[in-house]
Write a protein that holds these residues in place. Structure first.
Motif: not given
Lengths: 362, 373, 152
Positions: A193-206
Motif C-alpha cells: 500500500l506504500q506509494l514509494s514501493t509501488i513506484v519502485e515496483g514499476q522500475r521495469d514496466g508500468w
C-alpha cells in the motif's frame, strides 16, 4: 535509477540532519513542517491557477476558439488576474444561512485536497510523508471533501444548493467504491500500500502494461470513477449549471467560491497524480525490460518531468471528457456505478488475484 | 408565492422550487413552479408574463407597415417568417399578388432563417444537456447566415426585410453566390454536429424515451412545428397550405413517430437538410422583376377578418386581423406556436427528473418573447 | 370537405346558426350557450372531425365581444371558424372548451387576463401575463392608461 543526482532522498535527509544537529528535535520537526507547509501552499496555488488556465486553453482548443490571450503572453497571467478579482469581490452574507457551517464548508473542501497532496510522491525522495498505508490514506482524506460539499449545500439555505449537495453525496459515496476497488486491483499486483514501493515496483514496466488486461480494465474504471469523484463533467451533477444554476456553490462568492473552484482543480490534479503513480509508474521513467540503451536514454530525463508529464496526460483526458460529453442524469449515474462499474471491478480483482497467483504478469 | 400557485397541497417529502425567471436554461424569462419529490418533478406550473409587452395592443394603435417591426420581437429567431406572415395577410386582404421574384426571395430567406434558428437550437440543446462544446460549433456556422442577412438587409437578427407588397430592398448582386457558398460549407459541417452529439450514448440515454408526447396529445394541445412532427402530427403548413414559393419546390415533411426528445431532435436535424434542399432548388431560378409592388403609403384594409397561417421555425404561426376599414386594425391576434407548445410541458415532464425537465424544455425549443407577446 | 357540405352539416345540427363564407373560411356564428355543444359536435362527428383548435381569440367590437375559434381537421384538412357573441360587458361569461381541446386552456387564460371574459368549467382560470393586482383589461377598447398609452 542510474543517476543519483535525481535522487532527492539524500538531499532531504541531509537537510534533516542539519536541522537536528542545530536545534532540539521538537524545533527541527516544527521547522520542517513549516517549510513543507509553505512549499505545498505555494505549489497548490500555482498548480491550481495553471490548471484553470490549461482547462481554458484545452476547452478553447476543443471549441474552435483561442481562449484567454490578452493578459500576458498567450494569456498566461489571465488566471492570476481572475484570482485578484475573486479576492477583491464582496463576500455576500446570506440571510437565514447557517453562518458557521456556511463559512467553514469551503475550508473543509480545500483542506481535504491539501491533506491528500501530502502523500503523493513527486520524485524519488520528494514527498512530504511516505505512509506505509499511502493509498488507504489518500482515499480516506480525499473522500472528506464531500463533507464540505454537503455542508455547503445544507448551510446555504437554498433548494438548488441542497439538491446539488445531495446529488454529490450520493455520487461520491457510490464512486468511492469504484475508485477504491480499482486501486486495490493494483495493490494486489504490487503487494504493497506504500506509494514509494509501488513506484519502485514499476522500475521495469508500468503496472498498466505489466498487469495484463485486468490492469487496463482497472485503469479505465479508475479514470471514469475518478472523473466522477472530482465532480467534473460529464459527472458534474452537483453543479449542473444548466439545471441547478450552480448547485452547491450557488450562494458563494468571492474567495469562498474560489476555494471551491480551486479545490475542484486540485482534486483533479490529485486523482490524476494517483492514476499516474499507480498505473503509469509515477516518477519512474519509461522502461522496457531488457532494452538497456533505451532505458539509459530515458533515465536522462529528471523524474519530476516524468511525473508532471504523466499527470498532465491524465488531466488532459479528463478535460477531454468534460468538453465533449453531455451530462448524465442522476439515476443513470448511479446505474453506471452499481450495475456496471462495481461488478466489473469485483470480477476484475478476482482475475488479478488469479493472475498474480499464477505468476502470469510480467 | 410558489406554494400559493402550486396550491398549498404539498404532501410529505414534497417541496416546491422556483425555476426562473432568472435561470440559465429557461432560455429567457420563463418562470416554472415545480413541485418536487426528491429529484422527481411532480408538477410544473409555468408562469408567464415577464416579457409581456402588449404587442397586440400596440398593433391596434399603429399602421400595418409599422406592426411588421413588432412581429420581429415575437419569435426573434424566426423574424423573417413572422414578418412574412403579416405581409401575406395584408396582401391577401388587399387582394394583390406580389411578383414571383419576391416569393422566391422570401422563401429562400425564410429557409435560411429556419436553418439559423435550428443551429441556435442545437447549440442551446447541447448546453441544456451539459455539452458546452456544441454551443460554439453551432454559433460558428450560424454566423455565416447572419452575414448573408446583414448583406441583404442590414440587420442580422430582427430583419424587417418584408414590407406589404414585397421587400424593403432588392437582394445584393452576390446574394446567390453567398448562399451557394454557405450551402456548400454547411453540407460539410452538418455531419460534424452528428459526430459531436447525435451518436453520443449519453445524449441518447438522456433523450430517448424522455418527455413522451403522443400524437393525440400533440393534436389536442395544438403542439405544432418540429415538436409536433416528432410525435407524428403532420402539421407542416408549408406542405398543407403552401404559401410563397413552397408550392414550386419538392420537399419532405419530416415526421417521426416516437414522440420523445430524441425524435424532436432528429426532426430538427433533418429539417436543416431539407431546408438546404429547398434553397438549392430556388436559388438558381430567382426570376427577374420588381422586388416590390407600389403600395399606397397608408394601407387601409377592407372591412373583414383575415387569417394567415405560416410555418414558423417552432410551429404554426397565425396572424388574425380584424379590420374596420381604418388604417389601424381593430384587432390583431398572433397565434404563437410557443404559447401552445408550452401548455404541454406539465404533461410531458411530470414524473421525470429535474434534468429531464431541462432536456424536454430544450427539445421543445421555447422562445419566451413569443409566448408572452 | 366542401364549404357547402360543411354548412349543411352545421345547419342540420344547429338550425339557427348564422353562416357566412369568405374566400378563406366558413364561419358559423351561434348563441352564447350553444358554442360548447357545437364545438363538441364538430369535434366528434365522423364527417367533420375538427380535432385541432389552432387559434382561439376574442375581439372587442366596442359594444360586444366576439369569441372566435379557428378549427382544423387533421384527417380531412378542412377548416372552419365558429364564433359567439357576448353582449354582457359587465360580466362576460362563456363556456370553456378545455374539455374538448386541451390546448384551449392557455388561450382561455390569456383571454381571461386581457379581455376579462370568464370561462365556465375552466380547470385553472388564473391571470397568465399580468400581475394579480392589475386593474382593467388591456385589450378592451375602453381600457385607458394615461401613463403608458399615447393617444394620437
Amino acid at each position: 535509477m542510474k543517476f543519483d543526482i535525481y535522487d532527492l532522498g539524500s538531499f532531504t535527509s541531509s537537510f534533516d540532519q542539519l536541522l537536528m544537529e542545530n536545534f532540539s528535535p521538537f524545533w527541527a520537526v516544527a521547522i520542517e513542517m513549516v517549510i513543507i507547509g509553505i512549499a505545498i501552499l505555494a505549489f497548490y496555488a500555482v498548480v491550481g491557477l495553471y490548471l484553470v488556465y490549461a482547462e481554458r486553453k484545452v476547452c478553447a482548443f476543443m471549441q474552435c476558439r483561442v481562449g484567454p490571450n490578452r493578459v500576458g503572453p498567450y494569456g498566461f497571467f489571465q488566471t492570476i488576474a481572475d484570482l485578484i478579482k475573486l479576492l477583491m469581490k464582496e463576500l455576500i452574507p446570506i440571510k437565514n444561512a447557517d453562518k458557521l457551517l456556511f463559512n467553514i464548508a469551503p475550508f473543509i473542501v480545500i483542506i481535504a485536497s491539501f491533506m491528500a497532496i501530502a502523500a503523493i510522491p513527486f520524485a524519488k525522495g520528494l514527498h512530504a510523508i511516505d505512509f506505509n498505508i499511502g493509498i488507504f490514506y489518500i482515499m480516506a482524506v480525499s473522500s472528506m471533501g464531500v463533507v464540505g460539499i454537503l455542508i455547503a449545500g445544507w448551510a446555504s439555505n437554498n433548494k438548488y444548493s441542497m439538491i446539488g449537495a445531495m446529488r454529490s453525496g450520493a455520487q461520491i459515496v457510490s464512486y468511492e467504491l469504484s475508485v477504491g476497488l480499482s486501486l486495490v486491483t493494483i495493490v494486489v499486483l504490487a503487494g504493497s500500500l506504500q506509494l514509494s514501493t509501488i513506484v519502485e515496483g514499476q522500475r521495469d514496466g508500468w503496472f498498466l502494461f505489466t498487469g495484463h488486461i485486468p490492469a487496463v480494465i482497472a485503469f479505465l474504471v479508475f479514470l471514469v470513477a475518478a472523473t466522477a469523484e472530482t465532480n467534473r463533467g460529464p459527472f458534474d451533477l452537483a453543479e449542473a449549471e444548466s439545471e441547478l444554476t450552480a448547485g452547491f456553490h450557488t450562494e458563494y462568492s468571492g474567495i469562498k467560491f474560489a476555494f471551491f473552484f480551486l479545490a475542484e482543480y486540485m482534486n483533479m490534479f490529485i486523482v490524476a497524480s494517483i492514476a499516474a503513480t499507480i498505473f503509469l509508474g509515477g516518477w519512474m521513467p519509461f522502461h522496457v525490460g531488457g532494452w538497456e540503451a533505451f532505458n539509459n536514454i530515458m533515465d536522462y530525463l529528471p523524474p519530476v518531468f516524468w511525473y508532471i508529464g504523466k499527470t498532465a496526460f491524465v488531466i488532459f483526458i479528463m478535460m477531454w471528457f468534460k468538453w465533449t460529453f453531455p451530462r448524465l442524469r442522476i439515476d443513470q449515474l448511479l446505474t453506471l456505478e452499481w450495475k456496471y462499474l462495481l461488478p466489473i471491478n469485483l470480477v476484475n480483482i478476482l482475475v488479478m488475484a488469479f493472475v498474480v497467483l499464477m505468476g502470469w504478469h510480467f | 408565492m410558489a406554494e400559493e400557485i402550486i396550491g398549498g397541497k404539498l404532501e410529505e417529502q414534497e417541496f416546491s422550487i422556483n425555476m426562473g425567471p432568472q435561470h440559465p436554461s429557461t432560455h429567457g424569462v420563463l418562470r416554472m413552479m415545480l413541485k418536487l419529490k426528491g429529484e422527481t418533478v411532480m408538477e410544473v406550473k409555468p408562469q408567464l408574463g415577464y416579457i409581456h409587452r402588449g404587442i397586440e395592443k400596440m398593433c391596434e394603435k399603429i399602421t400595418y407597415q409599422q406592426s411588421i417591426h413588432l412581429t420581429d420581437r415575437l419569435d426573434y429567431l424566426s423574424a423573417h417568417i413572422l414578418n412574412e406572415a403579416v405581409c401575406l395577410t395584408v396582401e391577401d386582404a388587399l387582394g394583390v399578388e406580389v411578383p414571383e421574384r419576391v416569393k422566391y426571395i422570401r422563401t429562400i430567406m425564410g429557409e435560411l432563417n429556419r436553418i439559423a434558428s435550428h443551429q441556435l437550437w442545437w447549440c442551446a440543446f447541447g448546453m441544456d444537456l451539459g455539452a458546452l462544446t456544441s454551443f460554439f460549433y453551432g454559433l460558428r456556422d450560424r454566423e455565416k447566415i447572419l452575414d448573408i442577412f446583414e448583406k441583404s438587409c442590414g440587420a442580422r437578427l430582427l430583419l424587417s426585410y418584408n414590407v406589404p407588397g414585397g421587400l424593403m430592398y432588392d437582394i445584393q448582386s452576390d446574394f446567390q453566390k453567398d448562399v451557394k457558398d454557405f450551402i456548400q460549407y454547411f453540407k460539410k459541417k452538418l455531419p460534424e454536429y452528428d459526430d459531436l452529439l447525435t451518436g453520443n450514448p449519453i445524449m441518447q440515454q438522456r433523450t430517448k424515451g424522455v418527455g413522451l408526447l403522443t400524437k393525440a396529445q400533440a393534436i389536442d394541445y395544438g403542439v405544432t412545428g418540429p415538436s409536433g412532427r416528432g410525435s407524428g402530427f403532420s402539421c407542416d403548413v408549408r406542405k398543407h397550405q403552401p404559401y410563397s414559393a413552397y408550392s414550386k419546390v419538392n420537399f419532405k415533411e419530416i415526421l417521426y413517430t416516437e414522440g420523445d426528445s430524441f425524435a424532436r431532435y432528429r426532426v430538427r436535424m433533418d429539417e436543416m437538410w431539407e431546408s438546404m434542399s429547398i434553397i438549392e432548388q430556388l436559388i438558381d431560378n430567382i426570376p427577374e422583376g420588381d422586388f416590390a409592388l407600389k403600395m399606397k403609403p397608408v394601407i387601409k384594409l377592407p372591412v373583414g377578418e383575415y387569417y394567415t397561417r405560416v410555418e414558423a421555425v417552432r410551429g404554426e404561426f397565425g396572424v388574425y386581423i380584424v379590420s374596420d376599414g381604418n388604417k389601424n386594425p381593430l384587432r390583431m391576434k398572433f397565434r404563437s406556436p410557443n404559447f401552445s407548445n408550452l401548455a404541454v410541458i406539465d404533461t410531458m415532464a411530470s414524473g421525470q427528473k429535474i434534468a429531464d425537465l431541462i432536456a424536454i424544455g430544450g427539445s421543445m425549443d421555447y422562445v419566451i418573447p413569443d409566448m408572452d407577446r | 370537405m366542401e364549404k357547402e357540405k360543411l354548412e349543411e352539416i352545421i345547419l342540420k345540427f344547429m338550425p339557427d346558426a348564422e353562416i357566412a363564407t369568405d374566400k378563406q373560411f366558413l364561419t358559423a356564428e351561434v348563441k352564447n350557450d350553444q358554442i360548447h355543444a357545437l364545438a363538441k359536435f364538430l369535434k366528434n362527428t365522423k364527417e367533420t372531425l375538427f380535432d385541432y383548435l389552432f387559434c382561439e381569440s376574442a375581439v372587442d367590437f366596442g359594444d360586444h365581444f366576439m369569441m372566435v375559434y379557428h378549427l382544423d381537421s387533421t384527417t380531412y384538412r378542412h377548416q372552419v371558424v365558429i364564433k359567439t357573441k357576448i353582449t354582457d360587458r359587465e360580466n362576460p361569461v362563456v363556456d370553456s372548451v378545455c374539455d374538448i381541446w386541451m390546448g384551449a386552456e392557455y388561450h382561455e387564460r390569456e383571454i381571461f387576463d386581457l379581455f376579462g371574459i370568464g370561462f365556465n368549467n375552466h380547470p385553472d382560470l388564473r391571470k397568465i401575463f399580468l400581475d394579480n393586482d392589475w386593474v382593467g383589461f388591456p385589450l378592451r377598447k375602453d381600457y385607458t392608461d394615461t401613463v403608458n398609452i399615447v393617444e394620437r
